[in-house]
Design a protein around this motif. Structure first.
Motif, mmCIF file in Angstrom:
data_model
loop_
_atom_site.group_PDB
_atom_site.id
_atom_site.type_symbol
_atom_site.label_atom_id
_atom_site.label_comp_id
_atom_site.label_asym_id
_atom_site.label_seq_id
_atom_site.Cartn_x
_atom_site.Cartn_y
_atom_site.Cartn_z
ATOM 1 N N SER A 237 73.931 5.639 -8.424
ATOM 2 C CA SER A 237 72.597 5.297 -8.920
ATOM 3 C C SER A 237 72.410 5.970 -10.269
ATOM 4 N N LEU A 238 71.711 5.294 -11.153
ATOM 5 C CA LEU A 238 71.357 5.919 -12.426
ATOM 6 C C LEU A 238 70.134 6.801 -12.193
ATOM 7 N N PRO A 239 70.141 8.030 -12.683
ATOM 8 C CA PRO A 239 69.062 8.971 -12.344
ATOM 9 C C PRO A 239 67.722 8.590 -12.976
ATOM 10 N N GLN A 240 66.664 8.701 -12.166
ATOM 11 C CA GLN A 240 65.305 8.523 -12.694
ATOM 12 C C GLN A 240 64.971 9.644 -13.675
ATOM 13 N N SER A 241 65.533 10.809 -13.423
ATOM 14 C CA SER A 241 65.389 11.971 -14.296
ATOM 15 C C SER A 241 66.452 12.979 -13.849
ATOM 16 N N PRO A 242 66.718 13.997 -14.664
ATOM 17 C CA PRO A 242 67.722 15.011 -14.256
ATOM 18 C C PRO A 242 67.142 16.068 -13.316
ATOM 19 N N GLN A 243 66.142 15.719 -12.510
ATOM 20 C CA GLN A 243 65.385 16.697 -11.746
ATOM 21 C C GLN A 243 66.269 17.626 -10.915
ATOM 22 N N GLN A 244 67.165 17.042 -10.101
ATOM 23 C CA GLN A 244 67.988 17.895 -9.238
ATOM 24 C C GLN A 244 68.972 18.734 -10.049
ATOM 25 N N PHE A 245 69.527 18.136 -11.103
ATOM 26 C CA PHE A 245 70.506 18.873 -11.912
ATOM 27 C C PHE A 245 69.859 20.067 -12.607
ATOM 28 N N LYS A 246 68.631 19.886 -13.104
ATOM 29 C CA LYS A 246 67.990 20.984 -13.817
ATOM 30 C C LYS A 246 67.699 22.134 -12.862
ATOM 31 N N GLN A 247 67.345 21.808 -11.613
ATOM 32 C CA GLN A 247 67.132 22.862 -10.627
ATOM 33 C C GLN A 247 68.442 23.564 -10.276
ATOM 34 N N LEU A 248 69.508 22.788 -10.173
ATOM 35 C CA LEU A 248 70.817 23.379 -9.861
ATOM 36 C C LEU A 248 71.303 24.263 -11.005
ATOM 37 N N LEU A 249 70.947 23.920 -12.230
ATOM 38 C CA LEU A 249 71.305 24.772 -13.366
ATOM 39 C C LEU A 249 70.585 26.114 -13.283
ATOM 40 N N MET A 250 69.372 26.120 -12.752
ATOM 41 C CA MET A 250 68.666 27.381 -12.558
ATOM 42 C C MET A 250 69.339 28.210 -11.461
ATOM 43 N N VAL A 251 69.768 27.543 -10.396
ATOM 44 C CA VAL A 251 70.511 28.245 -9.342
ATOM 45 C C VAL A 251 71.795 28.814 -9.924
ATOM 46 N N GLY A 252 72.369 28.097 -10.878
ATOM 47 C CA GLY A 252 73.606 28.548 -11.522
ATOM 48 C C GLY A 252 73.410 29.624 -12.558
ATOM 49 N N GLY A 253 72.195 30.094 -12.768
ATOM 50 C CA GLY A 253 71.957 31.217 -13.657
ATOM 51 C C GLY A 253 71.871 30.867 -15.130
ATOM 52 N N LEU A 254 71.688 29.583 -15.488
ATOM 53 C CA LEU A 254 71.552 29.210 -16.906
ATOM 54 C C LEU A 254 70.255 29.739 -17.502
ATOM 55 N N ASP A 255 69.260 29.968 -16.659
ATOM 56 C CA ASP A 255 67.986 30.595 -17.007
ATOM 57 C C ASP A 255 67.062 29.705 -17.826
ATOM 58 N N ARG A 256 67.560 29.075 -18.906
ATOM 59 C CA ARG A 256 66.716 28.218 -19.753
ATOM 60 C C ARG A 256 67.529 27.001 -20.172
ATOM 61 N N TYR A 257 67.103 25.852 -19.712
ATOM 62 C CA TYR A 257 67.826 24.603 -19.983
ATOM 63 C C TYR A 257 66.913 23.624 -20.679
ATOM 64 N N PHE A 258 67.506 22.807 -21.567
ATOM 65 C CA PHE A 258 66.786 21.638 -22.058
ATOM 66 C C PHE A 258 67.800 20.551 -22.378
ATOM 67 N N GLN A 259 67.299 19.328 -22.465
ATOM 68 C CA GLN A 259 68.152 18.190 -22.758
ATOM 69 C C GLN A 259 67.289 17.039 -23.273
ATOM 70 N N VAL A 260 67.815 16.320 -24.260
ATOM 71 C CA VAL A 260 67.221 15.042 -24.634
ATOM 72 C C VAL A 260 67.863 14.035 -23.684
ATOM 73 N N ALA A 261 67.171 13.726 -22.606
ATOM 74 C CA ALA A 261 67.780 13.072 -21.444
ATOM 75 C C ALA A 261 67.443 11.593 -21.373
ATOM 76 N N ARG A 262 68.447 10.791 -21.077
ATOM 77 C CA ARG A 262 68.234 9.370 -20.787
ATOM 78 C C ARG A 262 67.888 9.226 -19.304
ATOM 79 N N CYS A 263 66.866 8.437 -19.023
ATOM 80 C CA CYS A 263 66.410 8.220 -17.653
ATOM 81 C C CYS A 263 66.276 6.719 -17.412
ATOM 82 N N TYR A 264 66.346 6.325 -16.138
ATOM 83 C CA TYR A 264 66.411 4.897 -15.809
ATOM 84 C C TYR A 264 65.527 4.598 -14.600
#
Length: 653
Positions: A237-264
């Protein structure tokens, strides 16, 4: 230790190398050093031209220049206006016999042909300057010319004042992009995104991370596009937004994430929606909603275009309940008044039937809005249209009341209202002589929503007749907070669905209600509204796996197996985190004043979600579908009639 290493890395990246870039064309290497950042971008590096058409001024007099661009128009075979992305310049076509070949090229090339000219910058003769043109004091006396590519007859003229249908513009998008308005929109978009990157990465230490486009089906939310795989019965499926990935990046200790993200989202198009769109997607660890709101206010203030009025911070905020009660919507346009007023107490002893009936019910209310000078500007057909809209879409009655104006078309019911409660209504609504009141009665949310729609409709009608209510140069930001965590499902009101998304954390003061009255729980969800449009939405997330599982499994009745990876991650030391996504297309649309987000996207889809230029989506032969184990089930003739987007049935090969 990590911060010291990161600081050292930044210093190393910024250190001068001392190397000079050696270019093939020495004339184009003007001071280009790897180590020397330039405040003004070099627009003619690496290419055949020496200057752009729009940059030439009197300070360039006497210079030999080479320009490349499109022929905008030609006058008397003496003057030619050349255009590129930066602007226009007048070119003087040589008339002497020795330059006959140059004259032939420039006089015979069709408009919109691509040419390269070289010549000398000279002053225009006295009295022939054009003050409306930035390059209007000079012209280029041509010595040599080359036709780089002739242009065939165009489907429309590339001029901003020429009226073109949107379908024609989308079909020939590559021509539409040449217009100055589209050039402005896309360049402003680029500049704002670059400033956002500077603010987030350089000033506040965010990490730009690309997340996958091919993902899996997720529960709830908008409809998703599916992509076949070569494994039988399995789809991406094409993601509606990177919602789950951004949360997983926080679990991964990235602390501050951003992206110019394509959504569908597989939901077709609207003036402010596209099947594919872009978000400025942001997530932070160890943050509350106050921190997120401050970040976004600073981000917009930093990236705001200089040719617009500056952004003032902090933005005002309003609760969801207050927005609904005052404006009838969760995205209120606060540039003008006409607020909803509860006048139930004025009509407690009314004899007007539909008001009496509404107030006898548990959630019954009487609400009203005042239309300034409505008696002066709204016509009988407008009133009839308003009442029909209320009946057709809300099954409710709207009563127009002219308070002080002597109107012989006041209805008998309106006259009775004035006889009964006129003074009380006048005091409550604070009306002027030519004002009109729209009054309705019913359940609180329904009555407010109806008047919220009519408020905007009446604003459109008044502005169409010359009344300025919404200043187009004003940008009115507003935070809307304290949304409900759950809403009843439309198709089954006995069940709940997420008001935002299922990963939104409940309000700390309402957690005790989750097990007893979940429909009353507020959420830590916040929306950013600009001039009546939602341009951003976010929340503090659930970082406790047990709470997340309870909400998904028990309250929302979702299959938790689809989110097992996220639940497992939350069980492995997930920090508290929250974030937001700004709708970039919608934001730029409002900033530029464009009528549709399709005017700020380079290659958008049509209102029906189609690419009119390339004719996508398109058919795929059956043999190309075999590796994906897919067969097309063609619609019947009746289904095709109901849905004109369905293709006619074709014979299978």
């Amino acid at each position: 230790m990590f911060s010291g290493w990161f600081t050292g890395l930044k210093r190393g990246l910024a250190a001068p190398t001392g190397r000079v870039v050696r270019l093939i064309r020495p004339s184009l290497s003007r001071g280009l050093l790897l180590s020397a950042p330039r405040r003004v971008p070099e627009l003619s590096s690496f290419v055949a031209r020496t200057n752009t058409c729009g940059e030439l001024r009197s300070l360039h007099l006497g210079q030999e220049v080479t320009l490349c661009g499109w022929i905008q128009y030609r006058r008397q075979n003496i003057f030619l206006v050349l255009r590129d992305f930066q602007g226009l310049v007048q070119v003087l076509i040589p008339q002497d016999e020795s330059a006959a070949s140059v004259k032939k090229i420039l006089c015979e090339a069709p408009v919109e042909s691509v040419v390269q000219v070289s010549g000398t910058v000279v002053s225009r003769p006295p009295g022939q300057e054009n003050p409306k043109m930035p390059t209007g004091e000079i012209e280029v006396k041509v010595k040599t010319a080359e036709l780089l590519n002739p242009c065939k007859k165009l489907p429309f003229e590339v001029k901003d004042f020429m009226k073109k249908t949107e379908a024609l513009r989308l079909q020939y998008r590559y021509l539409d992009l040449r217009s100055s308005q589209m050039q402005y929109n896309l360049r402003l978009r680029s500049q704002m995104v670059m400033k956002m990157r500077e603010y987030l990465c350089n000033l506040h230490g965010f990490v730009d991370v690309e997340t996958p486009t091919l993902f899996k089906r997720t529960p709830g939310g908008a409809k998703e596009f599916v992509v076949p795989s070569r494994e039988p019965g399995k789809f991406y499926s094409l993601p509606q937004s990177p919602q789950q990935f951004k949360q997983l990046l926080m679990v991964g200790g990235l602390d501050r994430y951003f992206q110019v993200a394509r959504c569908y989202r597989d939901e077709g198009s609207k003036p402010d929606r596209q099947p594919e769109f872009t978000q400025i997607d942001i997530e932070m660890s160890f943050v509350d909603q106050t921190g997120i709101r401050s970040l976004i206010e600073g981000l917009l203030q930093y990236s705001w275009p200089r040719d617009k009025a500056p952004v003032g911070v902090p933005f005002p905020s309003m609760t969801f309940a207050e927005a609904l009660a005052t404006y009838g919507t969760d995205k209120p346009d606060t540039r003008f008044g006409m607020k909803i007023v509860d006048i139930s107490d004025v009509f407690r002893n009314t004899e007007v039937g539909f008001l009496q009936d509404a107030l006898s019910k548990p959630q019954g209310t009487v609400k009203a809005i005042c239309i300034p000078e409505g008696a002066k500007y709204l016509k009988r057909k407008d009133i009839e249209s308003i009442r029909k809209f209320a009946a057709d879409h809300f099954d409710q009655e709207v009563l127009p009341v002219f308070l002080k104006a002597n109107r012989n078309w006041n209805s008998p019911v309106a006259k009775l209202v004035m006889e009964e409660q006129g003074p009380g209504l006048l005091r409550r609504m604070e009306n002027q002589e030519e004002d009109m009141v729209l009054l309705t009665a019913g359940e609180h949310k329904r009555a407010c929503t109806l008047l919220g729609k009519l408020r905007l409709e009446c604003a459109d009608l008044l502005e169409a007749r010359g009344v300025l209510l919404r200043d187009p140069a004003l940008f009115s930001f507003l935070w809307v907070v304290d949304f409900p965590l759950f809403l009843p499902k439309e198709e089954n009101p006995g069940e709940l669905e997420s008001a935002h998304h299922p990963f939104t954390a409940p309000h700390p003061g309402d957690i005790h209600l989750l097990h007893t009255e979940p429909e009353k729980v507020r959420s830590q969800h916040y929306d950013l509204v600009l001039n009546g449009s939602e341009i951003g939405g976010g929340s503090v997330r659930i970082h406790d796996a047990q709470l997340q599982r309870y909400i998904l499994e028990t309250l929302l009745k979702e299959d938790v197996k689809l989110l097992s990876h996220l639940l497992q991650a939350l069980d492995h030391g997930a920090p508290p985190h929250g974030g937001i996504a700004l709708g970039l297309d919608r934001l730029i649309c409002l900033v530029t004043g464009a009528p549709s987000i399709r005017d700020v996207i380079a290659f958008p889809k049509s209102f029906r979600g189609q690419d009119l230029m390339s004719n996508a989506p398109d058919f795929i032969p059956p043999e190309d579908l075999k590796p994906y184990h897919i067969q097309v089930s063609w619609p019947t003739d009746k289904e095709t009639e109901k849905n004109p987007l369905n293709p006619p049935r074709q014979a299978e090969s």
